[in-house]
Motif scaffolding. Structure first.
Motif, PDB file in Angstrom:
ATOM      1  N   ALA A 128      63.646 -49.829  86.479  1.00  0.00           N
ATOM      2  CA  ALA A 128      63.629 -49.786  85.149  1.00  0.00           C
ATOM      3  C   ALA A 128      61.764 -49.251  84.652  1.00  0.00           C
ATOM      4  O   ALA A 128      61.339 -49.210  85.709  1.00  0.00           O
ATOM      5  CB  ALA A 128      63.529 -50.987  84.325  1.00  0.00           C
ATOM      6  N   TRP A 129      61.801 -49.052  83.339  1.00  0.00           N
ATOM      7  CA  TRP A 129      60.285 -48.792  83.160  1.00  0.00           C
ATOM      8  C   TRP A 129      59.353 -50.050  83.075  1.00  0.00           C
ATOM      9  O   TRP A 129      58.465 -50.231  83.575  1.00  0.00           O
ATOM     10  CB  TRP A 129      60.158 -48.280  81.666  1.00  0.00           C
ATOM     11  N   CYS A 130      59.866 -51.161  82.574  1.00  0.00           N
ATOM     12  CA  CYS A 130      59.491 -52.421  82.214  1.00  0.00           C
ATOM     13  C   CYS A 130      58.944 -53.176  83.393  1.00  0.00           C
ATOM     14  O   CYS A 130      57.895 -53.630  83.542  1.00  0.00           O
ATOM     15  CB  CYS A 130      60.214 -53.175  81.240  1.00  0.00           C
ATOM     16  N   TYR A 131      59.997 -53.127  84.350  1.00  0.00           N
ATOM     17  CA  TYR A 131      59.688 -53.698  85.432  1.00  0.00           C
ATOM     18  C   TYR A 131      60.183 -53.076  86.771  1.00  0.00           C
ATOM     19  O   TYR A 131      61.331 -52.103  86.610  1.00  0.00           O
ATOM     20  CB  TYR A 131      60.476 -55.213  85.524  1.00  0.00           C
ATOM     21  N   GLY A 132      59.696 -53.410  87.856  1.00  0.00           N
ATOM     22  CA  GLY A 132      60.220 -52.814  89.350  1.00  0.00           C
ATOM     23  C   GLY A 132      59.581 -51.460  89.688  1.00  0.00           C
ATOM     24  O   GLY A 132      58.636 -50.846  89.144  1.00  0.00           O
ATOM     25  N   ASP A 133      60.111 -51.030  90.596  1.00  0.00           N
ATOM     26  CA  ASP A 133      59.466 -49.921  91.513  1.00  0.00           C
ATOM     27  C   ASP A 133      59.286 -48.621  90.704  1.00  0.00           C
ATOM     28  O   ASP A 133      58.115 -47.806  90.779  1.00  0.00           O
ATOM     29  CB  ASP A 133      60.169 -49.393  92.638  1.00  0.00           C
ATOM     30  N   LEU A 134      60.023 -48.063  89.871  1.00  0.00           N
ATOM     31  CA  LEU A 134      59.993 -47.013  89.231  1.00  0.00           C
ATOM     32  C   LEU A 134      58.721 -46.936  88.314  1.00  0.00           C
ATOM     33  O   LEU A 134      57.799 -46.085  88.087  1.00  0.00           O
ATOM     34  CB  LEU A 134      61.322 -46.461  88.471  1.00  0.00           C
ATOM     35  N   GLY A 135      58.791 -47.986  87.163  1.00  0.00           N
ATOM     36  CA  GLY A 135      57.636 -47.897  86.546  1.00  0.00           C
ATOM     37  C   GLY A 135      56.098 -48.268  87.195  1.00  0.00           C
ATOM     38  O   GLY A 135      55.222 -47.531  86.811  1.00  0.00           O
ATOM     39  N   LEU A 136      56.150 -49.052  87.980  1.00  0.00           N
ATOM     40  CA  LEU A 136      55.028 -49.080  88.967  1.00  0.00           C
ATOM     41  C   LEU A 136      54.660 -47.807  89.654  1.00  0.00           C
ATOM     42  O   LEU A 136      53.100 -47.679  89.598  1.00  0.00           O
ATOM     43  CB  LEU A 136      55.257 -50.234  90.170  1.00  0.00           C
ATOM     44  N   ALA A 137      55.432 -47.270  90.312  1.00  0.00           N
ATOM     45  CA  ALA A 137      55.085 -45.858  90.779  1.00  0.00           C
ATOM     46  C   ALA A 137      54.459 -44.908  89.694  1.00  0.00           C
ATOM     47  O   ALA A 137      53.411 -44.058  90.158  1.00  0.00           O
ATOM     48  CB  ALA A 137      56.401 -45.153  91.645  1.00  0.00           C
ATOM     49  N   VAL A 138      54.933 -44.820  88.581  1.00  0.00           N
ATOM     50  CA  VAL A 138      54.401 -44.163  87.447  1.00  0.00           C
ATOM     51  C   VAL A 138      53.226 -44.372  87.131  1.00  0.00           C
ATOM     52  O   VAL A 138      52.154 -43.553  87.082  1.00  0.00           O
ATOM     53  CB  VAL A 138      55.567 -43.913  86.349  1.00  0.00           C
ATOM     54  N   ALA A 148      71.386 -48.426  77.550  1.00  0.00           N
ATOM     55  CA  ALA A 148      70.985 -46.924  77.586  1.00  0.00           C
ATOM     56  C   ALA A 148      69.414 -46.936  76.961  1.00  0.00           C
ATOM     57  O   ALA A 148      68.900 -45.731  77.022  1.00  0.00           O
ATOM     58  CB  ALA A 148      71.650 -46.113  76.764  1.00  0.00           C
ATOM     59  N   GLY A 149      68.872 -47.981  76.646  1.00  0.00           N
ATOM     60  CA  GLY A 149      67.421 -47.769  76.121  1.00  0.00           C
ATOM     61  C   GLY A 149      66.272 -47.552  77.056  1.00  0.00           C
ATOM     62  O   GLY A 149      66.480 -47.487  78.248  1.00  0.00           O
ATOM     63  N   LEU A 150      65.274 -47.242  76.444  1.00  0.00           N
ATOM     64  CA  LEU A 150      63.862 -46.961  77.196  1.00  0.00           C
ATOM     65  C   LEU A 150      63.512 -48.032  78.306  1.00  0.00           C
ATOM     66  O   LEU A 150      63.046 -47.881  79.176  1.00  0.00           O
ATOM     67  CB  LEU A 150      62.839 -46.548  76.323  1.00  0.00           C
ATOM     68  N   CYS A 151      63.562 -49.155  77.504  1.00  0.00           N
ATOM     69  CA  CYS A 151      62.899 -50.297  78.189  1.00  0.00           C
ATOM     70  C   CYS A 151      63.361 -50.624  79.581  1.00  0.00           C
ATOM     71  O   CYS A 151      62.670 -50.565  80.679  1.00  0.00           O
ATOM     72  CB  CYS A 151      62.735 -51.442  77.354  1.00  0.00           C
ATOM     73  N   HIS A 152      64.440 -50.821  79.691  1.00  0.00           N
ATOM     74  CA  HIS A 152      65.208 -51.157  80.932  1.00  0.00           C
ATOM     75  C   HIS A 152      66.625 -50.533  80.908  1.00  0.00           C
ATOM     76  O   HIS A 152      67.628 -51.020  81.701  1.00  0.00           O
ATOM     77  CB  HIS A 152      65.495 -52.970  81.075  1.00  0.00           C
ATOM     78  N   GLY A 153      66.752 -49.676  80.303  1.00  0.00           N
ATOM     79  CA  GLY A 153      68.059 -49.035  80.500  1.00  0.00           C
ATOM     80  C   GLY A 153      68.104 -47.368  80.940  1.00  0.00           C
ATOM     81  O   GLY A 153      67.124 -46.995  81.618  1.00  0.00           O
ATOM     82  N   ALA A 154      69.273 -46.644  80.847  1.00  0.00           N
ATOM     83  CA  ALA A 154      69.336 -45.590  81.427  1.00  0.00           C
ATOM     84  C   ALA A 154      68.667 -44.216  80.976  1.00  0.00           C
ATOM     85  O   ALA A 154      67.891 -43.578  81.625  1.00  0.00           O
ATOM     86  CB  ALA A 154      70.796 -45.026  81.408  1.00  0.00           C
ATOM     87  N   ALA A 155      68.442 -44.269  79.519  1.00  0.00           N
ATOM     88  CA  ALA A 155      67.437 -43.328  79.218  1.00  0.00           C
ATOM     89  C   ALA A 155      65.764 -43.593  79.728  1.00  0.00           C
ATOM     90  O   ALA A 155      65.384 -42.571  79.925  1.00  0.00           O
ATOM     91  CB  ALA A 155      67.526 -43.472  77.537  1.00  0.00           C
TER      92      ALA A 155
END
Length: 415
Positions: A266-276, A314-321
Motif C-alpha cells: 500500500a501507500w500508507c504502510y509497507g514496502d511500496l510507500g517506503l520505497a517511494v 480500490a482507494g489511494l490509501c490502501h487500495g488498488a488505485a
C-alpha cells in the motif's frame, strides 16, 4: 500508462465518478452530504479532482465545480474551529488552494493562504512540541504545506520550525535516527494493542514520511545544515529494520516486545510507500546508494502476488488505485518495465473492483465507520474514496503530470 480500450474504460469510469460527485453526493433523498472541508475525505479533496479534470479537458464545468468545492471548504474552516492537520484540517484546505491556484488562476485564494501561513507559524511556536510528527496529522504534513508555499518567507519559517521540532523530538540510537509514536496518539484499538507505543515504518504515519520531507527541504535548500545529518541518520535507521524472510521487506512497526508482522502492499504502510519515500530522498540529494536500495525494495514489491497483498478495495490509501499509481510513478521515474507491468496490473484491478449499482460509480471503501468498526462505505473523498480512484485513473490515462501526489510525498523527482 494506459492506452486503447483500457484507457477508454478508465476515462469512462472517471466520468461516472465525477458525474456522481458533481452535485453534493449523493442526490437529495438518499443523501450523504460532503460536510467535511478536509483534504482526505471532504470538499478540499474534491477540489483537487475537479481542478485536474479541468486541466485535462475543455468544454466542461469542471473548474466551476472546483471553485464551488474550494469556497465551501474555505467557508467551513472560517466558520468553525478546526484542527491544523494536512489531511483533516486547516492546512489541507490551504494546500489545495495553494497548489491549485498555480494550476488554474481562477482558484487563486492568496489572501486565504496568507492567513493560514500566519496561523500555522503561530501554531508551530509551541515548545516543546506536544503532538504527532507524521504526515497525516502532524509535523510532516505541516512541512508538506510549507513546501507548497515556498519560496515565501513565512513558508520557509514554517518549514524551519517543523525541522527544529523534528530535530528536538528525534531519538538518536546506535542504528540511526528515529521518532517514537506516543500511544496517546493512537486510536483506542491500537492503543490497547501497543500500550507503550512503537516506531512506525509507514509513509502515512511514520519515519518514511520524515525522510521524504527532509528530501524536499534539501532540494529547496532550506536549513541544510540541520536537515542533512537528520536525513542520513533516519535513512540508516530505516534500512536497519529491513527483513529478509517473507514477501515483505519491512514490518509496519517495530519496538520492544512487538512481534514482527509484515505490512500490506500500500501507500500508507509497507514496502511500496517506503520505497517511494526513500527514492524521493535519494533523488533530492543525489545519493545513488539509497536509490539502488529503494529500487530493489520496489522491485520486490512489484513481484508480490495479489492474494498476499492485503488489497481488498480500490482507494489511494490502501487500495488498488494507490498501488497502481505508485507503480506508475516508479515507471515514469525509472522507465523500468517491471514497474509498468505492475502498474498496469493494479490499475486493471482497480477497474475490476467496481460493483455497478453500488456506492459511488460502483466503488465502496473498506473503512472504519462512525463506531470504529470496518465496513463497506460509499466514500466520496480523496484518500480512501472515489475522488482518489478517479485521480489515479486520470493520471494513468492522460499525459498531464499528477503533481497533486506531492501531498502523498509520491512525486518522485526525475534523475
Amino acid at each position: 500508462m494506459l492506452d486503447g480500450a483500457l484507457r477508454n474504460r478508465a476515462l469512462e469510469v472517471v466520468d461516472e465518478i465525477t458525474d456522481n460527485l458533481r452535485a453534493d453526493w449523493p442526490p437529495s433523498g438518499d443523501r450523504i452530504v460532503v460536510a467535511s472541508p478536509s483534504l482526505a475525505g471532504g470538499a478540499a479533496g474534491l477540489v483537487v479532482l475537479f481542478a485536474y479534470l479541468a486541466d485535462a479537458r475543455s468544454g466542461t464545468d469542471d473548474e466551476a465545480a472546483a471553485a464551488r468545492w474550494l469556497d465551501q471548504a474555505i467557508d467551513a474552516v472560517s466558520d468553525q474551529p478546526m484542527e491544523a492537520s494536512l489531511y483533516g484540517g486547516l492546512t489541507g484546505v490551504g494546500w489545495a488552494a495553494a497548489h491549485l491556484g498555480k494550476l488554474l488562476p481562477g482558484l487563486d485564494r492568496e489572501d486565504v493562504n496568507d492567513e493560514i501561513d500566519e496561523t500555522l507559524l503561530e501554531h508551530l511556536g509551541q515548545s516543546p512540541w506536544p503532538d504527532e510528527y507524521d504526515l497525516i496529522g502532524g509535523l510532516v504534513g505541516f512541512g508538506v504545506y510549507a513546501v507548497e508555499r515556498l519560496p515565501r518567507s513565512t513558508a520557509a519559517a514554517c518549514l524551519e520550525c517543523v525541522i527544529d521540532h523534528l530535530a528536538q523530538t528525534a531519538e538518536r540510537r546506535p542504528e540511526g535516527t528515529t521518532w517514537w509514536t506516543n500511544p496517546a496518539w493512537l486510536i483506542p484499538e491500537a492503543r490497547e494493542q501497543f500500550p507503550r507505543g512503537y516506531y512506525n515504518l509507514g509513509l502515512a504515519h511514520g519515519v518514511p514520511g520524515v525522510i521524504a520531507l527532509f528530501g524536499c527541504a534539501c532540494a529547496a535548500g532550506v536549513a541544510m545544515g540541520k536537515v542533512r545529518p537528520l536525513l542520513d541518520g533516519a535513512v540508516r535507521w530505516l534500512l536497519a529494520q529491513q527483513r529478509t524472510e517473507g514477501p515483505a521487506a519491512f514490518p509496519g512497526w517495530v519496538g520492544p516486545a512487538i512481534p514482527t508482522v509484515p505490512a500490506r502492499l500500500a501507500w500508507c504502510y509497507g514496502d511500496l510507500g517506503l520505497a517511494v519515500a526513500l527514492l524521493w530522498a535519494a533523488r533530492s540529494v543525489g545519493e545513488a546508494d539509497w536509490e539502488a536500495k529503494a529500487l530493489a525494495i520496489a522491485r520486490r514489491a512489484a513481484e508480490w502476488p495479489a492474494e498476499q497483498s492485503g488489497v481488498v478495495d480500490a482507494g489511494l490509501c490502501h487500495g488498488a488505485a494507490g498501488v497502481g499509481h505508485l507503480f506508475n510513478r516508479l515507471f515514469q521515474a525509472t522507465g523500468e518495465a517491471c514497474f509498468a507491468e505492475a502498474a498496469g496490473f493494479w490499475l486493471e484491478r482497480t477497474l475490476a473492483l467496481r460493483q455497478p449499482g453500488r456506492g459511488i460509480a460502483g466503488y465502496l471503501s473498506w473503512s472504519p465507520g462512525a463506531d470504529g468498526a470496518l465496513n463497506w462505505l460509499a466514500e466520496p473523498g480523496l484518500l480512501t474514496g472515489a475522488a482518489g480512484i478517479a485521480l489515479a485513473l486520470l493520471a494513468a490515462a492522460t499525459p498531464i503530470e499528477p503533481a497533486w501526489d506531492r501531498l502523498l510525498l509520491a512525486s518522485v523527482p526525475p534523475r
